[in-house]
Design a protein around this motif. Structure first.
Motif, PDB file in Angstrom:
ATOM      1  N   CYS A 296      70.193  77.850  91.679  1.00  0.00           N
ATOM      2  CA  CYS A 296      69.218  78.733  92.517  1.00  0.00           C
ATOM      3  C   CYS A 296      69.624  80.020  92.409  1.00  0.00           C
ATOM      4  O   CYS A 296      70.954  80.505  92.469  1.00  0.00           O
TER       5      CYS A 296
ATOM      6  N   HIS B  33      54.045  76.937  90.906  1.00  0.00           N
ATOM      7  CA  HIS B  33      54.969  76.034  90.228  1.00  0.00           C
ATOM      8  C   HIS B  33      54.109  74.978  89.739  1.00  0.00           C
ATOM      9  O   HIS B  33      54.767  74.481  88.570  1.00  0.00           O
TER      10      HIS B  33
ATOM     11  N   ARG C  81      64.389  78.193  86.421  1.00  0.00           N
ATOM     12  CA  ARG C  81      64.162  76.808  86.630  1.00  0.00           C
ATOM     13  C   ARG C  81      63.329  76.043  85.566  1.00  0.00           C
ATOM     14  O   ARG C  81      63.430  74.791  85.137  1.00  0.00           O
ATOM     15  N   TYR C  82      62.523  76.882  84.636  1.00  0.00           N
ATOM     16  CA  TYR C  82      61.651  76.493  83.473  1.00  0.00           C
ATOM     17  C   TYR C  82      61.865  76.828  82.399  1.00  0.00           C
ATOM     18  O   TYR C  82      61.523  76.067  81.133  1.00  0.00           O
TER      19      TYR C  82
ATOM     20  N   GLN D  14      54.992  74.045  85.706  1.00  0.00           N
ATOM     21  CA  GLN D  14      55.435  72.762  85.450  1.00  0.00           C
ATOM     22  C   GLN D  14      54.662  72.299  84.078  1.00  0.00           C
ATOM     23  O   GLN D  14      55.005  71.837  83.156  1.00  0.00           O
TER      24      GLN D  14
ATOM     25  N   GLU E 295      63.267  83.216  89.119  1.00  0.00           N
ATOM     26  CA  GLU E 295      63.519  82.091  89.675  1.00  0.00           C
ATOM     27  C   GLU E 295      62.610  81.025  88.847  1.00  0.00           C
ATOM     28  O   GLU E 295      63.036  80.154  88.333  1.00  0.00           O
ATOM     29  N   HIS E 296      61.611  81.471  88.480  1.00  0.00           N
ATOM     30  CA  HIS E 296      60.888  80.639  87.254  1.00  0.00           C
ATOM     31  C   HIS E 296      61.506  80.582  86.034  1.00  0.00           C
ATOM     32  O   HIS E 296      61.388  79.433  85.300  1.00  0.00           O
TER      33      HIS E 296
END
Length: 254
Positions: free
Chosen positions: A250, A175, A203-204, A179, A199-200
């Motif tokens: 999620c 993470h 989220r990103y 980021q 998931e990456h």
């Protein structure tokens, strides 16, 4: 920076790997390339970087065909960050990043003031100044991956192509690296990365490019493309994307 891939095809012998892949990415975007093992992600990247010659199709960087760009000029446009690996020699983090400036130099010319300032700038950008004198084999996997990213940034290229940049990293380092990568996209870089962790991407990433058996099965903004149907299609696993208060979207496996 704008990269356009048009009807790209590549085969190993008589075995097609990349099949009529087309998409466009530009500055400010982080495009996560998803797909199961063997979907063609790494082969696509190798074609984009000129390591492999496509059977047909076009790859354009700011309107220029990749095959027509000499290597020094190409290095100023695009940088490739491979999966994490352990270096043979224990160069310092500073020396490792300095290697990224070699494309700016003529043969036998030593790095000068401009190149050293570039290294310091990239270490500041990734908050790695405190590690500059540490040996590259003496730092954590996440720190080493950030050093490889800093080395790529030292090329001054605005397109960053990353092949599974969080492979083999622990949860926290995954993470932290993601980021920093998202921050690069927010600062105007065009970033393409492959990942086995949706998931990456959720989220990103700003955009998703999904490959299945070498073909594009989905491409678009993350919030519009990444859903339960796509996850089921790519990975053959039932999953639901849920909005959780205080956390955001999620992926929940059923």
């Amino acid at each position: 920076m704008k990269v356009e891939v048009k009807n790209l095809c590549f085969s190993y012998g008589n075995t097609p790997i990349v099949k009529n892949v087309s998409f466009t990415a530009q500055e400010g975007q982080l495009v996560a390339v998803l797909g199961a093992n063997g979907a063609g992600k790494t082969t696509l990247f190798r074609c984009m970087m000129g390591f492999l010659k496509a059977k047909q199709g076009e790859i354009l960087l700011d309107g220029q065909e990749v095959g027509n760009i000499d290597r020094n000029a190409f290095a100023a446009l695009a940088a490739y960050i491979p999966q994490t690996s352990v270096p043979v020699f224990n160069y310092s983090v500073y020396e490792t990043v300095l290697m990224g400036t070699t494309g700016q130099l003529s043969p036998l010319r030593a790095p000068g003031k401009a190149q050293h300032e570039t290294v310091r700038e990239m270490l500041r950008l990734l908050d790695m100044e405190a590690l500059s004198e540490r040996g590259i084999t003496r730092i954590s996997g996440g720190e080493r991956q950030l050093a490889l990213i800093a080395r790529a940034l030292a090329q001054k290229a605005k397109l960053l192509v990353m092949d599974e940049p969080t492979a083999n990293l622990d949860y926290g380092n995954q993470h932290r690296v993601m980021q920093r990568i998202r921050a690069l996209a927010d600062n105007g870089y065009c970033v393409l990365l492959s990942t086995h962790n949706p998931e990456h991407a959720l989220r990103y990433a700003t955009h998703i490019l999904a490959l299945q058996e070498g073909k594009v099965c989905a491409f678009g903004k993350t919030e519009e493309v990444l859903d339960s149907t796509l996850l089921q299609s790519l990975y053959s696993i039932p999953a639901t994307i849920m909005e959780i208060d205080g956390i955001g979207r999620c992926i929940v496996h059923r």
